[in-house]
Design a protein around this motif. Structure first.
Motif, short mmCIF file in Angstrom:
data_model
loop_
_atom_site.label_atom_id
_atom_site.label_comp_id
_atom_site.label_asym_id
_atom_site.label_seq_id
_atom_site.Cartn_x
_atom_site.Cartn_y
_atom_site.Cartn_z
N THR A 90 0.84 -1.07 0.21
CA THR A 90 -0.01 0.24 0.06
C THR A 90 0.92 1.40 -0.01
OG1 THR A 90 -1.82 -1.15 1.16
CG2 THR A 90 -1.83 1.28 1.28
N MET A 91 0.32 2.16 -0.74
CA MET A 91 1.22 3.38 -0.80
C MET A 91 0.23 4.68 -0.94
SD MET A 91 2.36 3.30 -4.68
CE MET A 91 2.68 1.28 -4.32
N THR A 92 0.85 5.81 -0.24
CA THR A 92 -0.09 7.11 -0.47
C THR A 92 0.06 7.48 -1.84
OG1 THR A 92 2.00 8.27 0.48
CG2 THR A 92 0.35 7.73 2.00
N ASP A 100 10.03 0.15 -3.45
CA ASP A 100 10.59 1.30 -4.11
C ASP A 100 9.56 2.39 -4.25
OD1 ASP A 100 12.93 2.73 -5.09
OD2 ASP A 100 11.99 2.62 -6.89
N VAL A 101 8.59 2.13 -4.89
CA VAL A 101 7.40 3.17 -5.08
C VAL A 101 6.93 3.54 -3.72
CG1 VAL A 101 5.44 3.64 -6.37
CG2 VAL A 101 7.05 2.19 -7.63
N VAL A 102 6.60 2.60 -2.90
CA VAL A 102 6.21 2.90 -1.58
C VAL A 102 6.98 4.04 -0.91
CG1 VAL A 102 5.96 2.43 0.88
CG2 VAL A 102 4.99 0.83 -1.19
N ARG A 103 8.54 3.95 -1.15
CA ARG A 103 9.28 4.80 -0.45
C ARG A 103 9.28 6.17 -1.18
NH1 ARG A 103 12.37 0.02 -0.90
NH2 ARG A 103 12.75 -0.99 1.47
N LEU A 140 8.23 7.51 6.48
CA LEU A 140 8.37 5.92 6.80
C LEU A 140 9.62 5.83 7.74
CD1 LEU A 140 8.48 4.25 3.42
CD2 LEU A 140 6.71 4.21 4.97
N PRO A 141 9.61 4.97 8.83
CA PRO A 141 10.53 4.71 9.83
C PRO A 141 11.68 4.16 8.96
CG PRO A 141 8.75 3.10 9.82
CD PRO A 141 8.12 3.86 8.87
N CYS A 142 12.85 4.38 9.67
CA CYS A 142 14.34 3.79 8.91
C CYS A 142 14.10 2.18 8.95
CB CYS A 142 15.55 4.37 9.66
SG CYS A 142 15.52 6.11 9.92
#
Length: 403
Positions: A333-335, A383-386, A401-403
């Motif tokens: 899931t991504m924003t 990668d897209v989530v990040r 995002l948390p590290c």
């Protein structure tokens, strides 16, 4: 081979179309009682990943129908100032971090009406779609999978695919170590018919993929057009296809988004608000801008507004499994900051479908195919989530995002 797909969202349906087209026995199980039970959004932006996946998966006549009902916008994300004057215009592939599509010569962009696209994806799947089927659990062994449903059914298959979204019941059993986070961002979505939108917005808002306005608080007003080249209700007949789609009007999807603190109430309280109350809240949020920006949500269609709490998965290492896997929001899931969630889900579906076709033809073993599929979609998807989280932090003030 018999594939059990949990979830009839766009990723699960795309996979089902590809498997059925290649002669693979597939069954879809959807917890909703019908395709239209829940509000699932309006405009979607599809890039080369999503468009290519649909072209690979759909029968030719359905892909033609999809293209005929899709908007071809100018490939820009445009930024206005709070006076609704042009500030910057970005090539969409630069904004969405899809420059690799340009480099490989496949860059393409469409704006689509989500419900129309889903109607197309559901075509010819009546015999394999099961509604009101809420998964409770599953069991696996060397011979396959048994899915257990709330209504008492136990369905056997060779593999199980969790395409059941952020709250995935499959993921909770398949990958209990997976974590999701509240991004801290919220949004009110609605629709504005184009004749009303032209009265309150610059013309470029009718042409570009997406247009956004942001203030110093990182509160955003965004709009994106869906202008049908052929009306959905007439599209099939114009192509000589014996199908039918629901009537639709041209419109702009409208979003007012920002930190949850701006919305003035708890999520529980806002969820209780009616569409009219959410529309008024969107108007109030923009009321102190120097232009008449508040007129944009005020021009929205009655009963079209709904509230979203933005969630993000936290990237993790997915352990392999011989006959249960995940797809789309169920795993990553991504924003919506990059507008890529639907594209990633469709890409997942095409990759998994092609792997399963190799298994069906005896070219690969199922466990090996699923392992390769998961390695690819977790690397790409996370990668897209990040990148979505980074863009959301910059533009919306979402929590990193948390590290």
């Amino acid at each position: 081979m018999k594939a059990l797909i949990i979830g009839a969202g766009i990723g699960g349906l795309c996979l089902a179309q590809l498997l059925k087209k290649n002669g693979i026995n597939v069954q879809i199980f959807e917890r909703d009682s019908s395709p239209s039970e829940r509000m699932q959004g309006y405009r979607l932006h599809l890039d080369a990943d999503g468009i290519s996946a649909l072209q690979e998966s759909l029968p030719n006549e359905l892909f033609q129908l999809f293209e005929a009902t899709s908007t071809n916008p100018l490939p820009y994300t445009t930024i206005l100032d709070t006076g609704l004057k042009l500030n910057k215009r970005f090539p969409i592939d630069s904004y969405s971090k899809t420059e690799h599509h340009v480099e490989s010569g496949v860059a393409k962009h469409l704006n689509v009406n989500r419900s129309t696209m889903r109607e197309i994806l559901l075509m010819d799947l009546d015999d394999v779609c099961n509604y009101g089927a809420k998964l409770e659990s599953y069991k696996t062994d060397l011979n396959g999978v048994t899915a257990y449903f709330e209504d008492g059914r136990a369905i056997e298959g060779d593999l199980l695919i969790g395409a059941d979204g952020t709250g995935s019941a499959v993921r909770k059993q398949r990958a209990p170590e997976a974590n999701f986070m509240d991004s801290g961002a919220r949004a009110i979505y609605g629709r504005i018919k184009t004749d009303q939108a032209r009265k309150v917005l610059p013309d470029l808002c009718m042409a570009d993929v997406f247009t956004a306005v942001s203030d110093v608080r990182k509160l955003i007003l965004g709009v994106g057009p869906v202008i049908f080249p052929v009306r959905p209700e007439a599209a099939a007949q114009s192509l000589g296809i014996n199908k039918s789609l629901s009537p639709q009007d041209d419109y702009l999807g409208c979003i007012v988004s920002g930190r949850k603190e701006f919305f003035g109430s708890t999520d529980q309280e806002i969820r209780k608000k009616t569409s009219d109350e959410l529309q008024q809240l969107a108007v109030d949020l923009l009321s102190d801008w120097p232009s008449n920006a508040a007129a944009v949500p005020a021009a929205g269609e009655k009963d079209s507004f709904f509230y979203i709490e933005m969630t993000s998965s936290i990237p993790f290492t997915l352990q392999s499994h011989p006959n249960v896997t995940l797809l789309g929001d169920a795993i990553h899931t991504m924003t919506p900051s990059l507008g890529r969630g639907a594209n990633v889900a469709l890409r997942d579906a095409a990759i998994l479908g092609k792997e399963l076709i190799k298994v069906f033809r005896g070219e690969k073993k199922l466990a090996a195919s699923l392992k390769e599929y998961e390695a690819e979609i977790t690397a790409y998807g996370f990668d897209v989530v990040r990148k979505s989280a980074e863009k959301g932090t910059k533009l919306l003030g979402q929590d990193p995002l948390p590290c």
